[in-house]
Write a protein that holds these residues in place. Structure first.
Motif, PDB file in Angstrom:
ATOM      1  N   LYS A  42       0.841  -1.190   0.000  1.00 18.91           N
ATOM      2  CA  LYS A  42       0.000   0.000   0.000  1.00 18.91           C
ATOM      3  C   LYS A  42       0.878   1.242   0.000  1.00 18.91           C
ATOM      4  O   LYS A  42       2.099   1.165   0.179  1.00 18.91           O
ATOM      5  N   THR A  43       0.256   2.381  -0.198  1.00 14.30           N
ATOM      6  CA  THR A  43       1.003   3.627  -0.178  1.00 14.30           C
ATOM      7  C   THR A  43       1.494   3.931   1.237  1.00 14.30           C
ATOM      8  O   THR A  43       0.944   3.447   2.234  1.00 14.30           O
ATOM      9  N   GLN A  44       2.528   4.752   1.325  1.00 17.38           N
ATOM     10  CA  GLN A  44       3.036   5.143   2.636  1.00 17.38           C
ATOM     11  C   GLN A  44       1.973   5.886   3.438  1.00 17.38           C
ATOM     12  O   GLN A  44       1.857   5.710   4.653  1.00 17.38           O
ATOM     13  N   LEU A  45       1.189   6.715   2.756  1.00 13.31           N
ATOM     14  CA  LEU A  45       0.101   7.433   3.415  1.00 13.31           C
ATOM     15  C   LEU A  45      -0.843   6.463   4.112  1.00 13.31           C
ATOM     16  O   LEU A  45      -1.148   6.599   5.304  1.00 13.31           O
ATOM     17  N   ARG A  46      -1.306   5.478   3.387  1.00 15.79           N
ATOM     18  CA  ARG A  46      -2.255   4.523   3.965  1.00 15.79           C
ATOM     19  C   ARG A  46      -1.592   3.669   5.039  1.00 15.79           C
ATOM     20  O   ARG A  46      -2.191   3.395   6.086  1.00 15.79           O
ATOM     21  N   ALA A  47      -0.347   3.257   4.789  1.00 19.94           N
ATOM     22  CA  ALA A  47       0.348   2.391   5.739  1.00 19.94           C
ATOM     23  C   ALA A  47       0.532   3.081   7.085  1.00 19.94           C
ATOM     24  O   ALA A  47       0.213   2.515   8.142  1.00 19.94           O
ATOM     25  N   LEU A  48       1.048   4.301   7.078  1.00 19.13           N
ATOM     26  CA  LEU A  48       1.291   5.005   8.331  1.00 19.13           C
ATOM     27  C   LEU A  48      -0.012   5.319   9.051  1.00 19.13           C
ATOM     28  O   LEU A  48      -0.071   5.292  10.283  1.00 19.13           O
ATOM     29  N   THR A  49      -1.058   5.605   8.276  1.00 18.80           N
ATOM     30  CA  THR A  49      -2.369   5.857   8.876  1.00 18.80           C
ATOM     31  C   THR A  49      -2.874   4.604   9.581  1.00 18.80           C
ATOM     32  O   THR A  49      -3.327   4.652  10.733  1.00 18.80           O
ATOM     33  N   GLU A  50      -2.779   3.469   8.914  1.00 18.18           N
ATOM     34  CA  GLU A  50      -3.275   2.220   9.489  1.00 18.18           C
ATOM     35  C   GLU A  50      -2.375   1.715  10.608  1.00 18.18           C
ATOM     36  O   GLU A  50      -2.844   1.007  11.510  1.00 18.18           O
ATOM     37  N   TYR A  51      -1.112   2.055  10.569  1.00 19.77           N
ATOM     38  CA  TYR A  51      -0.188   1.663  11.638  1.00 19.77           C
ATOM     39  C   TYR A  51      -0.414   2.481  12.914  1.00 19.77           C
ATOM     40  O   TYR A  51       0.092   2.128  13.970  1.00 19.77           O
ATOM     41  N   GLY A  52      -1.162   3.578  12.822  1.00 20.33           N
ATOM     42  CA  GLY A  52      -1.517   4.313  14.022  1.00 20.33           C
ATOM     43  C   GLY A  52      -0.986   5.718  14.138  1.00 20.33           C
ATOM     44  O   GLY A  52      -1.035   6.314  15.216  1.00 20.33           O
ATOM     45  N   LEU A  53      -0.498   6.314  13.053  1.00 20.81           N
ATOM     46  CA  LEU A  53       0.043   7.671  13.117  1.00 20.81           C
ATOM     47  C   LEU A  53      -0.962   8.685  13.676  1.00 20.81           C
ATOM     48  O   LEU A  53      -0.575   9.528  14.505  1.00 20.81           O
ATOM     49  N   PRO A  54      -2.248   8.670  13.282  1.00 25.34           N
ATOM     50  CA  PRO A  54      -3.186   9.645  13.860  1.00 25.34           C
ATOM     51  C   PRO A  54      -3.268   9.552  15.383  1.00 25.34           C
ATOM     52  O   PRO A  54      -3.377  10.576  16.064  1.00 25.34           O
ATOM     53  N   ARG A  55      -3.198   8.333  15.919  1.00 25.86           N
ATOM     54  CA  ARG A  55      -3.254   8.163  17.382  1.00 25.86           C
ATOM     55  C   ARG A  55      -2.035   8.780  18.050  1.00 25.86           C
ATOM     56  O   ARG A  55      -2.136   9.398  19.111  1.00 25.86           O
ATOM     57  N   LEU A  56      -0.872   8.629  17.419  1.00 23.88           N
ATOM     58  CA  LEU A  56       0.353   9.212  17.980  1.00 23.88           C
ATOM     59  C   LEU A  56       0.277  10.736  17.962  1.00 23.88           C
ATOM     60  O   LEU A  56       0.719  11.400  18.903  1.00 23.88           O
ATOM     61  N   LEU A  57      -0.297  11.290  16.906  1.00 25.48           N
ATOM     62  CA  LEU A  57      -0.451  12.740  16.829  1.00 25.48           C
ATOM     63  C   LEU A  57      -1.425  13.251  17.886  1.00 25.48           C
ATOM     64  O   LEU A  57      -1.214  14.308  18.477  1.00 25.48           O
ATOM     65  N   GLU A  58      -2.485  12.487  18.108  1.00 21.84           N
ATOM     66  CA  GLU A  58      -3.434  12.864  19.160  1.00 21.84           C
ATOM     67  C   GLU A  58      -2.754  12.898  20.524  1.00 21.84           C
ATOM     68  O   GLU A  58      -2.997  13.793  21.341  1.00 21.84           O
ATOM     69  N   GLU A  59      -1.896  11.929  20.760  1.00 27.42           N
ATOM     70  CA  GLU A  59      -1.181  11.894  22.043  1.00 27.42           C
ATOM     71  C   GLU A  59      -0.258  13.098  22.164  1.00 27.42           C
ATOM     72  O   GLU A  59      -0.151  13.709  23.233  1.00 27.42           O
TER      73      GLU A  59
END
Length: 335
Positions: free
Chosen positions: A278-295
């Protein structure tokens, strides 16, 4: 006259090759990578690794290793996040780097010592086979574009006059290269060397393996040359008119777009299953990047949050790294 793959191997990995000694990445170097862009790249991959352990897909005694680690930033960022999110794993996991060149090993040892002191031990291996772990999470960033490649054009392979002005002529008839090119319907472009051997070596690194790698390219063959040279953040197509290859030889980086179909075939032939492409965008999103940003946002440091958010945009923006870079995740004996 030598095959282009031998020429590229000497360019990058010879005794005086570009990668034989440390090369800066980022503003002071010749190129940027996702690792040099933001520490959240490694943190996100580490968050995914922790999730696999918590789900029982890997055990807390798994080995985390990086191949093509350069100075060690990616592995360092992953270990730092593990210390933050699941510090108990530092007591059970092993950490390793696959690196052949002793000068880079010394640089990595110094870097990890400066960053972690004696709290984290890093073991070096020259080949993935030497890891010998029961369970392994192996990560790599931009390594497949640095495998030596041959060049094909209309049924001929490229030869280089290394004793002259490094002129490239399509006069070779390497049957093995042309057969692989035929397999992928490629009449013009790059044919990587060594994917199969590397996949076989990774397959022998452990009983259970998750291999996560990011690089730029596509599954589809373009039938055109993507090979290019990076020098001081300038990009030069290999066949640019007037380009002095002799002057650039071993003093610059040389790379090309990855044929991910070739990578996937090599690993599946070695006994891996392709868990994701998958694209890096989708991969990092699914790996949890938004959750890390929220933290990060919850910590309350708005300036830090905005600074990191701007860096992360480079990783996931579709017009930058987000779509052009791809993730491939391979599994072996993972239930």
């Amino acid at each position: 006259m030598v095959p282009f793959s031998e020429y590229m191997n000497e360019w990058l990995y010879g005794p005086k090759g570009y990668y034989a000694a440390f090369k800066a990445i980022g503003k002071e170097g010749d190129f940027y990578t996702a690792v040099s862009t933001s520490r959240f790249f490694g943190a996100t991959i580490a968050h995914y690794l922790i999730s696999l352990i918590r789900k029982g897909r890997l055990s807390p005694k798994a080995t985390l290793a990086e191949v093509g680690a350069h100075q060690g930033y990616l592995l360092g960022d992953m270990i730092e996040w593990i210390a933050h999110e699941a510090p108990e794993l530092l007591e059970t996991m092993r950490f390793a780097v696959v690196e052949r060149h002793e000068p880079l090993r010394r640089l990595q040892r110094d870097y990890f010592h400066d960053r972690f002191g004696v709290a984290v031990e890093i073991v070096h291996y020259a080949d993935p086979r030497q890891i010998g772990a029961d369970e392994l999470f192996l990560v790599a960033n931009e390594i497949f574009d640095a495998f030596p490649c041959d060049l094909v054009f209309n049924g001929k392979t490229a030869l280089v006059d290394t004793k002259g002005e490094h002129t490239i002529r399509f006069e070779g008839e390497d049957g093995q290269v042309l057969e692989v090119a035929k397999r992928y319907g490629q009449t013009k472009g790059e044919m990587a060397r060594g994917y199969e051997a590397f996949a076989a070596s990774v397959a022998e690194a452990a009983r259970k393996i998750v291999f996560v790698t990011f690089d730029y390219g596509e599954k589809e063959v373009r039938n055109d040359f993507s090979i290019r040279i990076y020098k001081g953040h300038e990009v030069f197509p290999l066949f640019e008119e007037g380009l002095d290859l002799k002057a650039l030889f071993q003093k610059s980086d040389i790379t090309y777009d990855v044929n991910f179909s070739h990578v996937i075939d090599a690993f599946e032939e070695a006994g891996f299953s392709t868990h994701a492409y998958k694209t890096q965008l989708r991969a990092l999103t699914e790996y949890g990047l938004p959750r890390l940003l929220e933290e990060l946002a919850r910590r309350g440091d708005q300036r830090l949050y905005l600074r990191e958010l701007n860096k992360i945009k480079t990783l996931i923006d579709p017009t930058m790294m987000g779509e052009r870079f791809k993730l491939v995740e391979f599994h072996r004996n993972i239930g």
